[in-house]
Design a protein around this motif. Structure first.
Motif, PDB file in Angstrom:
ATOM      1  N   TRP A  86      46.072  62.583 -25.836  1.00  0.00           N
ATOM      2  CA  TRP A  86      45.019  63.017 -26.737  1.00  0.00           C
ATOM      3  C   TRP A  86      43.790  62.099 -26.724  1.00  0.00           C
ATOM      4  N   PRO A  87      43.926  60.780 -26.857  1.00  0.00           N
ATOM      5  CA  PRO A  87      42.737  59.920 -26.798  1.00  0.00           C
ATOM      6  C   PRO A  87      42.008  60.010 -25.464  1.00  0.00           C
ATOM      7  N   ALA A  88      42.770  60.159 -24.362  1.00  0.00           N
ATOM      8  CA  ALA A  88      42.131  60.267 -23.048  1.00  0.00           C
ATOM      9  C   ALA A  88      41.306  61.541 -22.943  1.00  0.00           C
ATOM     10  N   LEU A  89      41.825  62.643 -23.460  1.00  0.00           N
ATOM     11  CA  LEU A  89      41.083  63.899 -23.434  1.00  0.00           C
ATOM     12  C   LEU A  89      39.831  63.817 -24.301  1.00  0.00           C
ATOM     13  N   LEU A  90      39.942  63.169 -25.440  1.00  0.00           N
ATOM     14  CA  LEU A  90      38.775  63.011 -26.305  1.00  0.00           C
ATOM     15  C   LEU A  90      37.694  62.186 -25.618  1.00  0.00           C
ATOM     16  N   ALA A  91      38.100  61.128 -24.940  1.00  0.00           N
ATOM     17  CA  ALA A  91      37.130  60.306 -24.212  1.00  0.00           C
ATOM     18  C   ALA A  91      36.490  61.107 -23.084  1.00  0.00           C
ATOM     19  N   GLY A  92      37.300  61.934 -22.403  1.00  0.00           N
ATOM     20  CA  GLY A  92      36.784  62.728 -21.297  1.00  0.00           C
ATOM     21  C   GLY A  92      35.796  63.796 -21.720  1.00  0.00           C
ATOM     22  N   THR A  93      35.913  64.302 -22.939  1.00  0.00           N
ATOM     23  CA  THR A  93      34.995  65.336 -23.421  1.00  0.00           C
ATOM     24  C   THR A  93      33.801  64.761 -24.178  1.00  0.00           C
ATOM     25  N   GLY A  94      33.659  63.442 -24.181  1.00  0.00           N
ATOM     26  CA  GLY A  94      32.492  62.818 -24.801  1.00  0.00           C
ATOM     27  C   GLY A  94      32.594  62.570 -26.286  1.00  0.00           C
ATOM     28  N   ALA A  95      33.781  62.743 -26.875  1.00  0.00           N
ATOM     29  CA  ALA A  95      33.924  62.558 -28.316  1.00  0.00           C
ATOM     30  C   ALA A  95      33.865  61.090 -28.723  1.00  0.00           C
ATOM     31  N   HIS A  96      33.898  60.164 -27.749  1.00  0.00           N
ATOM     32  CA  HIS A  96      33.795  58.731 -28.048  1.00  0.00           C
ATOM     33  C   HIS A  96      32.501  58.132 -27.507  1.00  0.00           C
ATOM     34  N   ASP A  97      31.563  58.991 -27.121  1.00  0.00           N
ATOM     35  CA  ASP A  97      30.273  58.516 -26.642  1.00  0.00           C
ATOM     36  C   ASP A  97      29.450  58.028 -27.828  1.00  0.00           C
ATOM     37  N   GLY A 102      27.824  60.151 -35.570  1.00  0.00           N
ATOM     38  CA  GLY A 102      27.088  60.360 -36.799  1.00  0.00           C
ATOM     39  C   GLY A 102      25.939  61.331 -36.745  1.00  0.00           C
ATOM     40  N   THR A 103      25.634  61.938 -35.589  1.00  0.00           N
ATOM     41  CA  THR A 103      24.500  62.844 -35.486  1.00  0.00           C
ATOM     42  C   THR A 103      24.884  64.090 -34.712  1.00  0.00           C
ATOM     43  N   GLY A 104      24.389  65.220 -35.177  1.00  0.00           N
ATOM     44  CA  GLY A 104      24.581  66.467 -34.448  1.00  0.00           C
ATOM     45  C   GLY A 104      26.029  66.938 -34.426  1.00  0.00           C
ATOM     46  N   SER A 105      26.257  68.003 -33.655  1.00  0.00           N
ATOM     47  CA  SER A 105      27.583  68.610 -33.584  1.00  0.00           C
ATOM     48  C   SER A 105      28.304  68.326 -32.274  1.00  0.00           C
ATOM     49  N   ASP A 106      27.690  67.523 -31.369  1.00  0.00           N
ATOM     50  CA  ASP A 106      28.314  67.261 -30.071  1.00  0.00           C
ATOM     51  C   ASP A 106      29.678  66.587 -30.215  1.00  0.00           C
ATOM     52  N   GLU A 107      29.811  65.710 -31.198  1.00  0.00           N
ATOM     53  CA  GLU A 107      31.090  65.021 -31.407  1.00  0.00           C
ATOM     54  C   GLU A 107      32.182  66.015 -31.778  1.00  0.00           C
TER      55      GLU A 107
END
Length: 497
Positions: A86-97, A102-107
């Protein structure tokens, strides 16, 4: 988890400009680097990893607990793999960029994509490897995991915004461009709590004194940007759209900032247009900003209308006892009808009768003229914090927006939507100019950006700006976000009078 350090992602009014790997000046080329990671971003990302793992353990652990005892041993390994993946997939989709913190809906979109990928990968591996995975693990754990992660991200974002409101966890920004554009962009960044702290400005010579007085920050010339970044410890440069900051200037500025880890942002000059309508399109190697036209018809509008009416019907059924109690209170509090009817202007200028619980005395409209000199609003709206026409029950209804509940009947009838611009009076529409008239391209809403951004505390100009932003950037996802935030705005009763 979050400490008071500077840094944050860009706001919705700016877009990141990728810097080419070029020499900053004839002679020695610099090695381009990524925007620097601020200390608070590392701690924030680590806290998110903890929340993500906690959500994964909670979701898979719940499935294990509810599974039959003889099935649990076979689920332990797949559950452990799911938690670690799960953490690896989140990092791969930019959720940890760091740019999306704190801004927008990209997270949030990154979390959604990670959930979809985990669901697809689990199903694919189960099919290809002929694994007999429990349906509960795939169909229950993954959606639960996604929802829990989104909830954790939302809580973390609230915490981050509170810190930013106190001046912590921000990026230090140097704003560059012509005087008026720099002042407008800086005011927008400060007003929107985007996490971008304006620490200096670089403007044309004729506007230096005016910008310094308006922003109260050090001001220098357009050729002094790199020095201003170093002098004020900035980590971001935001450039406004102007002839002085055209292509050649931007290209040279990007070369000067290479190797410094400074992020370069460019405001496209379309402040109210954002989100999915803006795209970078390459034409024969030349990157151009593509602005798609807003969509006022099509299947999304059909879905929006269906969701509006179904939700309004269900809400009316479940809220019937509340509506009856409010109606009785209004009737007993003061003489007059329970419902207040008023002509408003809807989509494409068509008039309709809006319904509200009566919160004022029956002669309120006739008494308006004698109160105009006490108007606390600006523009076309009349506002009074302590309006003598408001009844005792009416003041309580307005505090929690309960007087608006009969508008569910307007939504059910199709004259209004759950989310949209504020429904204007005919007298207001008569004084609209061509730009403000764009509010009439969509159905007015029971709630909207104006409702979650301050309600009656907003100025006329700010209310119009928010309505136009909604019209230009409408989407089903934005509607859902506004509805969620409306609950918080109503409970807090901020700006309600």
């Amino acid at each position: 988890m979050l400490l008071d350090h500077h840094g944050a992602g860009p706001g919705t009014a700016t877009r990141t400009l990728r810097r080419p790997v070029r020499a900053s000046a004839p002679g020695r080329p610099r090695v381009a680097s990524r925007p620097q990671t601020r200390p608070w971003e590392s701690r924030y990302s680590a806290a998110l990893h903890v929340l993500d793992l906690t959500a994964a353990v909670a979701a898979t652990g719940t499935v294990l607990l509810v599974s039959a005892p003889d099935v649990r041993p076979g689920l332990l390994l797949p559950a452990a793999v799911m938690v670690l993946a799960w953490p690896a997939l989140l990092a791969g989709t930019g959720a940890h960029d760091g740019r999306v913190f704190g801004t927008g809906s990209d997270e949030f979109r990154g979390v959604g994509r990670a959930g979809f990928l985990l669901l697809a990968l689990s199903s694919f591996v189960s099919y290809v490897a002929q694994l007999d995975l429990s349906r509960a693990l795939v169909l229950l754990a993954v959606p639960t995991l996604t929802v829990l992660t989104l909830a954790g991200r939302y809580g973390a974002r609230l915490r981050l915004r509170r810190l930013r409101a106190r001046g912590a966890c921000t990026k230090r920004v140097v704003v560059v461009g012509r005087g008026g554009a720099v002042t407008d962009l800086a005011a927008r960044l400060r007003r929107d709590s985007s996490g971008l702290e304006v620490v200096a400005a670089c403007v044309t010579p004729d506007s230096r004194s005016g910008v310094a007085a308006a922003l109260r920050v050090p001001v220098s010339g357009l050729d002094d940007v790199a020095a201003a970044v170093a002098r004020h410890g900035a980590d971001t440069v935001a450039v406004t759209s102007a002839s002085e900051t055209a292509a050649e200037y931007l290209r040279r500025l990007s070369w000067q900032l290479e190797g410094t880890g400074t992020e370069l942002l460019v405001a496209p000059g379309l402040i109210e247009v954002a989100g999915p309508r803006l795209h970078i399109r390459p034409f024969e190697g030349l990157p151009l900003l593509s602005v798609e036209q807003p969509r006022f018809e099509g299947w999304r509008r059909v879905v929006k209308g269906g969701v509006d009416r179904a939700t309004a019907a269900l809400a009316l059924v479940f809220l019937t006892p509340v509506l009856l109690v409010i109606a009785l209170a209004v009737r007993l509090d003061s003489p007059g009808p329970v419902l207040y009817r008023q002509e408003r202007v809807g989509v494409n200028g068509r008039g309709f009768t809006i319904l509200k619980f009566r919160s004022m005395a029956v002669d309120a409209d006739r008494r308006l003229a004698e109160l105009l000199d006490r108007n606390e609003g600006d523009g076309l709206l009349f506002k009074m914090r302590r309006d003598p026409r408001v009844t005792r029950v009416g003041r309580w209804l307005r505090r929690f927006s309960l007087d608006e509940l009969p508008q569910l009947l307007n939504v059910l009838g199709g004259s209004m939507s759950l989310v949209g611009p504020r429904p204007p009076l005919p007298a207001e529409v008569e004084r609209y100019d061509s730009s403000v008239s764009r509010r009439l391209l969509v159905r007015p809403g029971l709630t909207g950006l104006w409702q979650i951004s301050g309600r009656s505390d907003l100025s006329w100009e700010e209310a119009v700006r928010l309505d136009l932003r909604y019209v230009e950037n409408w989407s089903l996802a934005l509607d859902a976000l506004i509805l969620v935030k409306t609950v918080r705005a109503v409970v807090s009763s901020s700006g309600a009078y």
